[in-house]
Write an enzyme that holds these catalytic residues in place. Sequence first.
Site, short mmCIF file in Angstrom:
data_model
loop_
_atom_site.label_atom_id
_atom_site.label_comp_id
_atom_site.label_asym_id
_atom_site.label_seq_id
_atom_site.Cartn_x
_atom_site.Cartn_y
_atom_site.Cartn_z
N HIS A 1 7.71 11.89 0.59
CA HIS A 1 8.04 10.94 -0.48
C HIS A 1 9.37 10.29 -0.11
O HIS A 1 10.42 10.90 -0.23
CB HIS A 1 8.13 11.74 -1.79
CG HIS A 1 8.62 10.98 -2.99
ND1 HIS A 1 7.85 10.79 -4.11
CD2 HIS A 1 9.82 10.40 -3.28
CE1 HIS A 1 8.54 10.13 -5.03
NE2 HIS A 1 9.74 9.89 -4.55
N HIS B 1 12.26 7.13 -0.17
CA HIS B 1 12.84 5.95 -0.80
C HIS B 1 13.43 5.08 0.31
O HIS B 1 13.85 5.60 1.34
CB HIS B 1 13.92 6.35 -1.81
CG HIS B 1 13.35 6.88 -3.10
ND1 HIS B 1 13.56 6.27 -4.32
CD2 HIS B 1 12.57 7.94 -3.35
CE1 HIS B 1 12.94 6.95 -5.27
NE2 HIS B 1 12.31 7.98 -4.71
N ASN C 1 11.19 3.31 -4.19
CA ASN C 1 10.31 4.03 -3.29
C ASN C 1 9.84 3.09 -2.18
O ASN C 1 9.91 1.87 -2.32
CB ASN C 1 9.06 4.49 -4.06
CG ASN C 1 9.40 5.48 -5.15
OD1 ASN C 1 9.85 5.10 -6.21
ND2 ASN C 1 9.17 6.74 -4.89
N CYS D 1 17.28 2.18 -10.13
CA CYS D 1 17.75 1.76 -11.43
C CYS D 1 18.31 0.35 -11.32
O CYS D 1 19.13 0.07 -10.46
CB CYS D 1 18.85 2.71 -11.91
SG CYS D 1 19.55 2.19 -13.47
N ARG E 1 5.24 6.39 -12.62
CA ARG E 1 6.21 7.40 -13.05
C ARG E 1 7.58 7.14 -12.38
O ARG E 1 8.53 6.75 -13.04
CB ARG E 1 5.68 8.82 -12.72
CG ARG E 1 6.37 9.94 -13.48
CD ARG E 1 7.69 10.37 -12.88
NE ARG E 1 7.57 10.74 -11.47
CZ ARG E 1 8.61 10.92 -10.66
NH1 ARG E 1 9.84 10.74 -11.11
NH2 ARG E 1 8.43 11.23 -9.40
N ASP E 2 7.65 7.32 -11.07
CA ASP E 2 8.93 7.19 -10.37
C ASP E 2 9.44 5.75 -10.44
O ASP E 2 10.65 5.51 -10.56
CB ASP E 2 8.75 7.62 -8.90
CG ASP E 2 10.04 8.08 -8.26
OD1 ASP E 2 11.09 8.04 -8.92
OD2 ASP E 2 10.00 8.49 -7.09
#
Length: 312
Positions: free
Chosen positions: A207, A209, A249, A240, A15-16
């Site tokens: 979570h 990054h 991540n 991106c 997903r991420d």
Amino acid sequence: MNRPDSVEITEVGPRDGLQSEPEFIATGDKIRLINGLIAAGLKRIEFSSFVSPRAVPQLADVNEVLAGIDRSGNTVLSALVPNARGAIRAVDAGVDEIVVFMSASESHNLKNVNRTVDESLAGFADVARIAGDAGIPVHGAIATALGCPFEGDVPVSQLEYIARHYRDMGFTGVGLGDTTGMATPPVVQRAVRHLQDTVPDLPITLHFHNTRGLGLVNVMTGLDEGICRFESSFGGMGGCPFAPKATGNICTEDLVYMMHEMGIGTGIDLAALIEVAREVERVMGRELPGQVMKAGPRLSLHSMDAVATAAG
Ligand code: ZN
């Protein structure tokens, strides 16, 4: 120090990691990678999102992906939903868990989902009702929880405010998302300690990054504060490709490697996980940031004959 003996890792790569990839990744590739993760022992996977297919075309095949996943084991398959409509789709599809998300800061939440913080919370009450009627647990994530690119430091009182609402809606936990990699060890420590003091009955997931290179350092801080739930992405996918500063991540194989070297259990087969990460690279057709998949675990030794010596 109250480090846990074992941790629970949620893989968020499908997903991420994939959501901002401009080229559509074949549904069959997604399914094969997710089934590889399950075979490697991942017990929690955020496999996709029930957002508008127009908003995120990459995840428009969410139903087809779910239908292809091997569900014979006990891996929990969670999906992100933005609103009540998404929750209805997720319930109909038969996900194991629903994840909702909002940003900690007003400005980022307005920019990201065009709602104030209180409007997001009001919408989540509908999601909680829909999920509750279906007997599906809801996990609440907070994006930009450890730093907002528009407002800077996020007051811990704001995290507490959102976490109390999450608890009162019956959510199973709160995720602190370091969306743009602004967390540092003191920031993590302050946020975690405040929530443990003020909303102690709501488990925290971290979570991170790796935007500024502190991803695993922040995990260490979380471990020292007793956190045993972390999210990461295979190969370190994410960010991106058109925005070089938005890196991915933290990497699942690197995270698992670190845990095992520290004697902390994950239930995951690192060698099998590395094979999945290499397959992600092949599917993406480019090098990914994950490091252990390139160097191998430290005790996968080389033959002396095969290596030329060099000074330095
Ligand atoms: Zn993220």
